[in-house]
Write a protein that holds these residues in place. Structure first.
Motif, PDB file in Angstrom:
ATOM      1  N   THR A 107       0.829  -1.205   0.000  1.00 58.05           N
ATOM      2  CA  THR A 107       0.000   0.000   0.000  1.00 58.05           C
ATOM      3  C   THR A 107       0.868   1.262   0.000  1.00 58.05           C
ATOM      4  O   THR A 107       0.592   2.224  -0.733  1.00 58.05           O
ATOM      5  CB  THR A 107      -0.934   0.008   1.226  1.00 58.05           C
ATOM      6  N   TYR A 134      -4.759  10.290   0.324  1.00 55.07           N
ATOM      7  CA  TYR A 134      -5.979  10.328  -0.491  1.00 55.07           C
ATOM      8  C   TYR A 134      -6.074   9.054  -1.322  1.00 55.07           C
ATOM      9  O   TYR A 134      -5.116   8.274  -1.415  1.00 55.07           O
ATOM     10  CB  TYR A 134      -5.994  11.559  -1.395  1.00 55.07           C
ATOM     11  N   ILE A 135      -7.222   8.847  -1.894  1.00 54.33           N
ATOM     12  CA  ILE A 135      -7.444   7.729  -2.821  1.00 54.33           C
ATOM     13  C   ILE A 135      -7.652   8.333  -4.198  1.00 54.33           C
ATOM     14  O   ILE A 135      -8.521   9.193  -4.394  1.00 54.33           O
ATOM     15  CB  ILE A 135      -8.672   6.889  -2.406  1.00 54.33           C
ATOM     16  N   GLN A 140      -6.431   3.823  -5.905  1.00 55.82           N
ATOM     17  CA  GLN A 140      -5.149   3.507  -5.265  1.00 55.82           C
ATOM     18  C   GLN A 140      -4.874   4.458  -4.106  1.00 55.82           C
ATOM     19  O   GLN A 140      -5.184   5.647  -4.174  1.00 55.82           O
ATOM     20  CB  GLN A 140      -4.013   3.587  -6.280  1.00 55.82           C
ATOM     21  N   PHE A 141      -4.268   3.930  -3.062  1.00 55.63           N
ATOM     22  CA  PHE A 141      -3.852   4.745  -1.910  1.00 55.63           C
ATOM     23  C   PHE A 141      -2.647   5.593  -2.310  1.00 55.63           C
ATOM     24  O   PHE A 141      -1.664   5.086  -2.839  1.00 55.63           O
ATOM     25  CB  PHE A 141      -3.473   3.828  -0.742  1.00 55.63           C
ATOM     26  N   VAL A 224     -15.603   5.526  -3.471  1.00 52.69           N
ATOM     27  CA  VAL A 224     -15.263   4.138  -3.762  1.00 52.69           C
ATOM     28  C   VAL A 224     -16.518   3.485  -4.330  1.00 52.69           C
ATOM     29  O   VAL A 224     -17.560   3.453  -3.658  1.00 52.69           O
ATOM     30  CB  VAL A 224     -14.778   3.395  -2.500  1.00 52.69           C
ATOM     31  N   TRP A 231     -12.309   9.430   5.804  1.00 52.30           N
ATOM     32  CA  TRP A 231     -11.267   8.782   6.611  1.00 52.30           C
ATOM     33  C   TRP A 231     -11.637   8.769   8.096  1.00 52.30           C
ATOM     34  O   TRP A 231     -11.003   8.079   8.882  1.00 52.30           O
ATOM     35  CB  TRP A 231      -9.943   9.525   6.439  1.00 52.30           C
ATOM     36  N   LYS A 388      -7.327   1.837   7.268  1.00 54.48           N
ATOM     37  CA  LYS A 388      -8.647   2.242   6.784  1.00 54.48           C
ATOM     38  C   LYS A 388      -8.794   1.901   5.305  1.00 54.48           C
ATOM     39  O   LYS A 388      -9.844   1.402   4.871  1.00 54.48           O
ATOM     40  CB  LYS A 388      -8.818   3.752   7.005  1.00 54.48           C
ATOM     41  N   TYR A 389      -7.731   2.139   4.545  1.00 52.61           N
ATOM     42  CA  TYR A 389      -7.769   1.820   3.119  1.00 52.61           C
ATOM     43  C   TYR A 389      -7.886   0.303   2.905  1.00 52.61           C
ATOM     44  O   TYR A 389      -8.640  -0.152   2.031  1.00 52.61           O
ATOM     45  CB  TYR A 389      -6.509   2.340   2.436  1.00 52.61           C
ATOM     46  N   ILE A 392     -11.416  -0.720   3.451  1.00 49.17           N
ATOM     47  CA  ILE A 392     -12.279  -0.293   2.340  1.00 49.17           C
ATOM     48  C   ILE A 392     -12.127  -1.226   1.145  1.00 49.17           C
ATOM     49  O   ILE A 392     -13.116  -1.563   0.473  1.00 49.17           O
ATOM     50  CB  ILE A 392     -11.942   1.157   1.933  1.00 49.17           C
ATOM     51  N   THR A 393     -10.891  -1.655   0.881  1.00 51.90           N
ATOM     52  CA  THR A 393     -10.610  -2.501  -0.281  1.00 51.90           C
ATOM     53  C   THR A 393     -10.641  -3.995   0.054  1.00 51.90           C
ATOM     54  O   THR A 393     -10.177  -4.817  -0.742  1.00 51.90           O
ATOM     55  CB  THR A 393      -9.247  -2.125  -0.873  1.00 51.90           C
TER      56      THR A 393
END
Length: 465
Positions: A107, A134-135, A140-141, A224, A231, A388-389, A392-393
């Motif tokens: 990541t 940010y995304i 992508q992170f 997303v 966040w 967190k990312y 989410i993914t």
């Protein structure tokens, strides 16, 4: 305190944002940020010096006067030494959960090492560096370093550990027809949303262009699968230079300025005096500009005298030894109070011992300790956003702690280090010896290579019949 609670404060959000920006623009903190970057670029104050003369008791700029402006790059050297010492070697991440650790590494990406060195330089020059997470549009992170002079943090606590909000403002060039103009963009970030504004005629108003753009018209930090998300924290991470958020220039600016000034003045004297001045008696005086021109070009001056005309010689000398002693003292003070390492050959010697090197680097170690502690704390905040990312993914997240180790680029006496490794054989493990050998960059690869060579050496030289 929630400063944007309109039930308590009758000012609008836009008015309060403008107050924060105006106060930050006028603050000593922001000025020192800009000064820190200027001095890192060796754009020292001495470059702005003007030479003056007096006419009718009023100062005017004298363009004919010698004006050497010698800017010295102490700030650049000290900051680069510090950042390279602490952050140039690859950092190490450790965790008991290998699968989770690999997901975190993927990541962050391979470029995060470079991002750390950029943050180190920014924090050293400005006292604090800001990393925005940010995304991107492809999901992508991503992380981005934001110039510190663009960021106005609104803290919840006096220790500056938790953000309530952050205001980012920056100028961009736009065209209205054929006319180019500067527009100040403003972003107001909270733990849930981001609002977009522009500065127009000294007032903060909503940025209509951002809200007309469908990509930005959502209630959150990112999208997303076309769904808004946040966040749940302000997505900016402070990487502090020290606990007081002071730039390195704070401690040495006056010393650098005096070094620049005195070296420039001596250069002026050497250029102006030319060691010998001829005095011509019986010739009329001249105005100051003619005087400087004649002195520089003809190496003589004209004076009035009642005596018979003639030529005298005035020999002038500069106390070079006194000037040199002053420079050396200033230079020592810059390195002492800047906690740097003066690597002059006469200071180090031809083959300094390990003890001597540790003593010389003690100040730099103390300075790096302050940055390292703050960077480790910032990394913990970054891991929150990474987790967190991953959630989410739909990637694995663990409650196991991830630790970061900054591997310092320590100066050593290489020959002595190799001898010490040889003498440690049988006393400590081979892996520890290999890790401390100055020629080894990757311990695991080195052990693997040793095992391969050991197996190869066990093979017979010729086929047995």
């Amino acid at each position: 305190m929630l400063i944007f609670d309109n039930s308590v404060n009758m000012l609008t959000k836009e008015e309060i944002i403008k107050i924060f920006i105006d106060e930050f623009n006028a603050s000593k903190e922001r000025k020192m940020m800009l000064d820190g970057e200027r001095y890192y670029r060796v754009e020292n104050d001495i470059l702005n010096r003007k030479m003056i003369r007096y006419e009718d008791e009023k100062p005017v700029i004298d363009e004919t006067k010698t004006n050497n402006r010698l800017a010295h790059g102490f700030m650049h050297l000290l900051v680069d030494d510090k950042v390279n010492y602490l952050l140039s070697k690859p950092y190490t991440l450790t965790c008991d959960d290998e699968k989770y650790l690999e997901a975190v590494k993927q990541t962050l990406g391979k470029r995060f090492q470079k991002k750390l060195t950029q943050l180190g330089t920014e924090a050293s020059n400005k006292g604090i560096a800001w990393l925005h997470v940010y995304i991107d549009g492809s999901g992508q992170f991503k992380t981005m370093k934001i110039p510190s002079e663009q960021c106005v943090p609104i803290w919840k606590d006096n220790d500056h550990e938790e953000l309530q909000a952050l205001i980012r403002y920056y100028d961009i060039e736009v065209y209205e027809g054929k006319e180019k103009k500067i527009v100040t963009k403003i972003e107001y970030w909270t733990s849930e949303t981001v609002d977009y504004y522009v500065m127009e005629n000294g007032e903060v108003i909503l940025d209509s262009e951002m809200y007309l753009d469908g990509e930005n018209n959502y209630d959150g930090h990112f999208k997303v699968n076309d769904e808004p998300g946040s966040w749940e924290r302000v997505p900016f991470i402070p990487f502090k230079n020290n606990d007081y958020e002071l730039p390195d220039l704070q401690f040495i600016k006056t010393l650098i300025d005096n070094y620049d000034l005195t070296r420039s003045d001596i250069a002026n004297e050497l250029e102006d005096i030319k060691n010998v001045i001829y005095v011509l008696k019986g010739y009329g005086g001249q105005d100051p500009s003619e005087f400087m021109r004649d002195l520089s070009y003809y190496r003589m001056i004209k004076v009035d005298a009642d005596e018979k005309a003639g030529v005298d010689k005035i020999e002038t000398t500069i106390n070079i030894e006194a000037a040199k002693e002053h420079y050396e003292t200033l230079k020592k003070d810059i390195y002492d109070f800047g906690q740097g390492v003066d690597k002059s050959q006469d200071k180090l010697g031809n083959n300094p011992s390990g003890i001597a090197l540790r003593f010389m680097y003690s100040g730099l170690d103390l300075k790096c300790n302050a940055m390292e502690d703050n960077f480790k704390w910032a990394f913990e905040q970054l891991i929150y956003f990474v987790n967190k990312y991953l959630e989410i993914t739909k990637q694995p997240v663990s409650d196991k702690e991830i630790k970061i180790v900054f591997n310092r680029d320590i100066a050593i006496n290489e020959s002595q280090a190799i001898i010490d490794c040889q003498n440690s054989k049988g006393i400590i493990s081979d892996k520890t010896i290999i890790a401390n050998h100055p020629w080894v960059e990757d311990v695991d690869n080195e052990i693997e290579q040793i095992e391969k060579e050991s197996k190869t050496n066990e093979l017979p030289m010729f086929d047995e019949e």
